[in-house]
Design an enzyme around this catalytic site. Structure first.
Site, PDB file in Angstrom:
ATOM      1  N   LYS A   1       3.578   6.628   1.908  1.00 48.41           N
ATOM      2  CA  LYS A   1       4.233   5.327   1.761  1.00 48.41           C
ATOM      3  C   LYS A   1       5.661   5.557   1.311  1.00 48.41           C
ATOM      4  O   LYS A   1       5.963   6.602   0.714  1.00 48.41           O
ATOM      5  CB  LYS A   1       3.492   4.484   0.714  1.00 48.41           C
ATOM      6  CG  LYS A   1       3.777   3.000   0.779  1.00 48.41           C
ATOM      7  CD  LYS A   1       2.942   2.288   1.823  1.00 48.41           C
ATOM      8  CE  LYS A   1       3.335   0.832   1.952  1.00 48.41           C
ATOM      9  NZ  LYS A   1       2.393   0.074   2.771  1.00 48.41           N
TER      10      LYS A   1
ATOM     11  N   ASP B   1       6.381  -2.939   5.900  1.00 49.51           N
ATOM     12  CA  ASP B   1       5.643  -3.472   4.742  1.00 49.51           C
ATOM     13  C   ASP B   1       6.508  -4.635   4.250  1.00 49.51           C
ATOM     14  O   ASP B   1       7.342  -5.161   5.026  1.00 49.51           O
ATOM     15  CB  ASP B   1       5.438  -2.392   3.661  1.00 49.51           C
ATOM     16  CG  ASP B   1       4.460  -2.817   2.565  1.00 49.51           C
ATOM     17  OD1 ASP B   1       3.253  -2.747   2.796  1.00 49.51           O
ATOM     18  OD2 ASP B   1       4.905  -3.252   1.485  1.00 49.51           O
TER      19      ASP B   1
HETATM   20  P1  NDP Z   1       6.439  -9.781   4.022  1.00 52.81           P
HETATM   21  O1  NDP Z   1       7.700  -9.283   3.464  1.00 52.81           O
HETATM   22  O2  NDP Z   1       6.393 -10.173   5.453  1.00 52.81           O
HETATM   23  O3  NDP Z   1       5.907 -11.043   3.182  1.00 52.81           O
HETATM   24  C1  NDP Z   1       5.642 -10.935   1.822  1.00 52.81           C
HETATM   25  C2  NDP Z   1       5.249 -12.307   1.287  1.00 52.81           C
HETATM   26  O4  NDP Z   1       4.794 -12.150  -0.042  1.00 52.81           O
HETATM   27  C3  NDP Z   1       6.404 -13.286   1.250  1.00 52.81           C
HETATM   28  O5  NDP Z   1       5.918 -14.594   1.425  1.00 52.81           O
HETATM   29  C4  NDP Z   1       6.936 -13.077  -0.167  1.00 52.81           C
HETATM   30  O6  NDP Z   1       7.606 -14.209  -0.700  1.00 52.81           O
HETATM   31  C5  NDP Z   1       5.665 -12.840  -0.935  1.00 52.81           C
HETATM   32  N1  NDP Z   1       5.976 -11.992  -2.105  1.00 52.81           N
HETATM   33  C6  NDP Z   1       6.478 -10.737  -2.096  1.00 52.81           C
HETATM   34  N2  NDP Z   1       6.685 -10.272  -3.337  1.00 52.81           N
HETATM   35  C7  NDP Z   1       6.303 -11.278  -4.141  1.00 52.81           C
HETATM   36  C8  NDP Z   1       6.259 -11.421  -5.542  1.00 52.81           C
HETATM   37  N3  NDP Z   1       6.677 -10.435  -6.370  1.00 52.81           N
HETATM   38  N4  NDP Z   1       5.774 -12.588  -6.030  1.00 52.81           N
HETATM   39  C9  NDP Z   1       5.344 -13.585  -5.208  1.00 52.81           C
HETATM   40  N5  NDP Z   1       5.364 -13.486  -3.865  1.00 52.81           N
HETATM   41  C10 NDP Z   1       5.835 -12.373  -3.344  1.00 52.81           C
HETATM   42  O7  NDP Z   1       5.341  -8.658   3.710  1.00 52.81           O
HETATM   43  P2  NDP Z   1       3.942  -8.395   4.416  1.00 52.81           P
HETATM   44  O8  NDP Z   1       3.320  -9.685   4.810  1.00 52.81           O
HETATM   45  O9  NDP Z   1       4.130  -7.345   5.420  1.00 52.81           O
HETATM   46  O10 NDP Z   1       3.108  -7.736   3.219  1.00 52.81           O
HETATM   47  C11 NDP Z   1       2.338  -8.527   2.301  1.00 52.81           C
HETATM   48  C12 NDP Z   1       1.314  -7.644   1.621  1.00 52.81           C
HETATM   49  O11 NDP Z   1       0.450  -7.053   2.599  1.00 52.81           O
HETATM   50  C13 NDP Z   1       1.872  -6.462   0.812  1.00 52.81           C
HETATM   51  O12 NDP Z   1       1.028  -6.216  -0.283  1.00 52.81           O
HETATM   52  C14 NDP Z   1       1.767  -5.298   1.793  1.00 52.81           C
HETATM   53  O13 NDP Z   1       1.723  -4.061   1.142  1.00 52.81           O
HETATM   54  C15 NDP Z   1       0.438  -5.639   2.443  1.00 52.81           C
HETATM   55  N6  NDP Z   1       0.201  -5.018   3.740  1.00 52.81           N
HETATM   56  C16 NDP Z   1       1.068  -5.206   4.782  1.00 52.81           C
HETATM   57  C17 NDP Z   1       0.795  -4.627   6.001  1.00 52.81           C
HETATM   58  C18 NDP Z   1       1.640  -4.913   7.200  1.00 52.81           C
HETATM   59  O14 NDP Z   1       1.228  -4.512   8.293  1.00 52.81           O
HETATM   60  N7  NDP Z   1       2.764  -5.596   7.082  1.00 52.81           N
HETATM   61  C19 NDP Z   1      -0.351  -3.725   6.197  1.00 52.81           C
HETATM   62  C20 NDP Z   1      -1.244  -3.681   5.070  1.00 52.81           C
HETATM   63  C21 NDP Z   1      -0.951  -4.270   3.878  1.00 52.81           C
HETATM   64  P3  NDP Z   1       9.212 -14.123  -0.900  1.00 52.81           P
HETATM   65  O15 NDP Z   1       9.773 -14.201   0.488  1.00 52.81           O
HETATM   66  O16 NDP Z   1       9.518 -15.296  -1.748  1.00 52.81           O
HETATM   67  O17 NDP Z   1       9.498 -12.807  -1.584  1.00 52.81           O
END
Ligand code: NDP
Length: 448
Positions: free
Chosen positions: A129, A169
């Site tokens: 990662k 991510d």
């Molecule tokens: P994105 O950047 O597309 O979206 C993240 C979302 O989570 C946004 O709505 C963001 O809101 C919110 N968020 C992020 N940090 C915080 C925080 N500290 N507090 C509250 N809300 C938060 O990311 P992904 O959808 O790709 O990833 C989301 C999760 O899924 C992560 O844990 C990632 O590790 C996991 N994941 C992702 C994969 C992928 O293929 N993308 C694969 C497997 C797991 P805001 O815009 O306000 O920050």
């Protein structure tokens, strides 16, 4: 109170001593070690041959400076990481995260989780990662491009389709992968498609990769419910986050007949009792790159609650898809009181240990992220397969492969939980099944 077996306690203490101040990494290691008591009692060789100790120490950890120039001509500087955790099953594989909270402890927790998640997919990929404390919010396309190019100017020397294959991510989506791949191609003078996944469809990407993590989370949820004679149809669903994982989890849940009523971002949440309009959500988040409040402004009956917890919204199925430790004990208690039946982690480690324990004690079906969100990396491996064979598959075929893989992940978790005396415990099942696979490969490869 920890449920750690006495034989594993010294190993956990070594992790604490070697990695001071890295709370998320400690949490991820403890969660796995707590499941392994029955395994090491049956197979003491895993302790004797220091497999546990080796597993908890990354094979390689890279930390480097990323200088770049903003649109005003000022020089900016960020720190970036790549933790190449374990390559017993294949090349390091795992995403890059751009978020101001990123530090070594977060990257290590994510890399550690990735080892087990990747093993659960049954595909030949190791765990790694990376990321940076760069904050993409409010940055122009040109700034994002310069940052990605500078990061890749250092990172490229550590990558390769047989070495280390990053993906997206939090904060890293198709746009960033494009800029990263462009710079890799330029520096190396090689069109090495399999070096990054999550690419655009016009230059070697796979159908369904964008949707895969969210879809896979819902497929896993479907399997969990089916195992108890239930289904998603007609169920009230709440999703947290509104990024890549959240949007496509909501889309697939709705397609399977669920009523998805709420989602969130870090500023608050939206409730839409008519059911979320996924097309509008995509427009707001993916095209306009706006805040979730803009969704409510365009849907008269939807309500935006600033600063609130999305877990206050009553639901039968909860899909935390935002970030680590976003669902704590209080939120879990509220969900249980409101009658939640199933929780599946679309994000990595979104539930605190207290929340997880509460769900398990309350007999709520609970899917840990390393199982429930494995569809993303699995489809990345399908992208690598297509790149290696110079092929590209249809959406339908790729989605069917993803579904089969998620059915397989569910079966592996359920079978290991049964075999080790914790039927229905997907946390134990996921940890044990994947640990056995990685540990056996490590033993076979000798002391390396
Ligand atoms: P994105 O950047 O597309 O979206 C993240 C979302 O989570 C946004 O709505 C963001 O809101 C919110 N968020 C992020 N940090 C915080 C925080 N500290 N507090 C509250 N809300 C938060 O990311 P992904 O959808 O790709 O990833 C989301 C999760 O899924 C992560 O844990 C990632 O590790 C996991 N994941 C992702 C994969 C992928 O293929 N993308 C694969 C497997 C797991 P805001 O815009 O306000 O920050």
């Amino acid at each position: 109170m920890s449920r750690l077996d006495a034989a594993l306690q010294p190993h956990y203490e070594i992790v604490l001593a070697r990695n001071p101040g890295e709370a998320e990494f400690h949490q991820a290691v403890l969660e796995v070690l707590e499941s392994l008591g029955p395994v090491v009692r049956k197979h003491p060789e895993y302790v004797e041959e220091a497999v546990i100790e080796r597993l908890c120490e990354p094979e390689r950890q890279l930390i480097f400076r990323v200088p770049w120039t903003d649109d005003q001509g000022r020089v900016q500087m960020n720190r970036a990481f790549r933790v190449e955790f374990n390559s017993a099953l294949g090349p390091y594989k795992g995403g890059l995260r751009f978020h101001p909270s990123v530090y070594l402890g977060i990257v290590k927790f994510l890399g550690f989780e990735q080892i087990f998640k990747n093993a659960l997919t049954g595909m030949p990929i190791g765990g790694g990662k990376g990321g940076s404390d760069f904050d993409p919010k409010g940055r122009s396309d040109a700034e994002i491009m310069r940052f990605c190019q500078s990061l890749m100017t250092e990172l490229y020397r550590h990558l390769g389709e047989y070495t280390d294959v990053p993906a997206g991510d939090i904060g890293v989506g198709g746009r960033e992968i494009g800029y990263l791949f462009g710079q890799y191609k330029r520096i190396t003078n090689r069109y090495e498609s399999g070096v990054l996944t999550g690419k655009g469809l016009s230059y070697g990407g796979s159908q369904v990769r964008t949707e895969a993590t969210g879809y896979g989370t819902v497929f896993f949820t479907e399997q969990m419910l089916a195992a108890t004679g239930s289904s998603l149809s007609g169920r009230r669903v709440v999703v947290s986050g509104s990024g890549n994982v959240a949007i496509y989890a909501a889309q697939k849940a709705a397609a399977l007949g669920a009523h998805v009523v709420a989602c969130s971002d870090s500023s608050g949440y939206v409730v839409d009792e008519d059911g979320l309009d996924i097309g509008l959500l995509q427009q707001v988040k993916e095209v306009d790159r706006a805040r979730i409040s803009a969704y409510a402004e365009q849907r008269p009956k939807a309500e935006f609650v600033a600063g609130g917890s999305v877990w206050d919204v009553r639901c039968e199925v909860a899909l935390p898809c935002a970030t680590q430790n976003e669902l704590d004990g209080d939120a879990a208690r509220t969900l249980v009181e409101n009658g939640v039946l199933a929780v599946a982690e679309g994000a990595n480690m979104p539930c605190t240990p207290e929340a997880t324990r509460l769900f398990q004690e309350s007999k709520v079906l609970f899917a840990p992220g390393k199982a429930a969100n494995a569809g993303g990396v699995a489809t990345s491996a399908l992208e690598m397969q297509q790149n290696a064979s110079r092929d590209s598959w249809s959406f339908e075929h790729t989605e069917e492969r993803l579904r089969e893989i998620m059915v397989g992940v569910h079966e592996r978790c359920a079978a290991a939980a049964d075999e080790y005396g914790t039927p229905g415990n997907y946390v134990a099942g996921a940890n044990i099944s994947s640990f056995l696979q990685v540990a056996d490969a490590m033993l076979a490869l000798g002391v390396v």
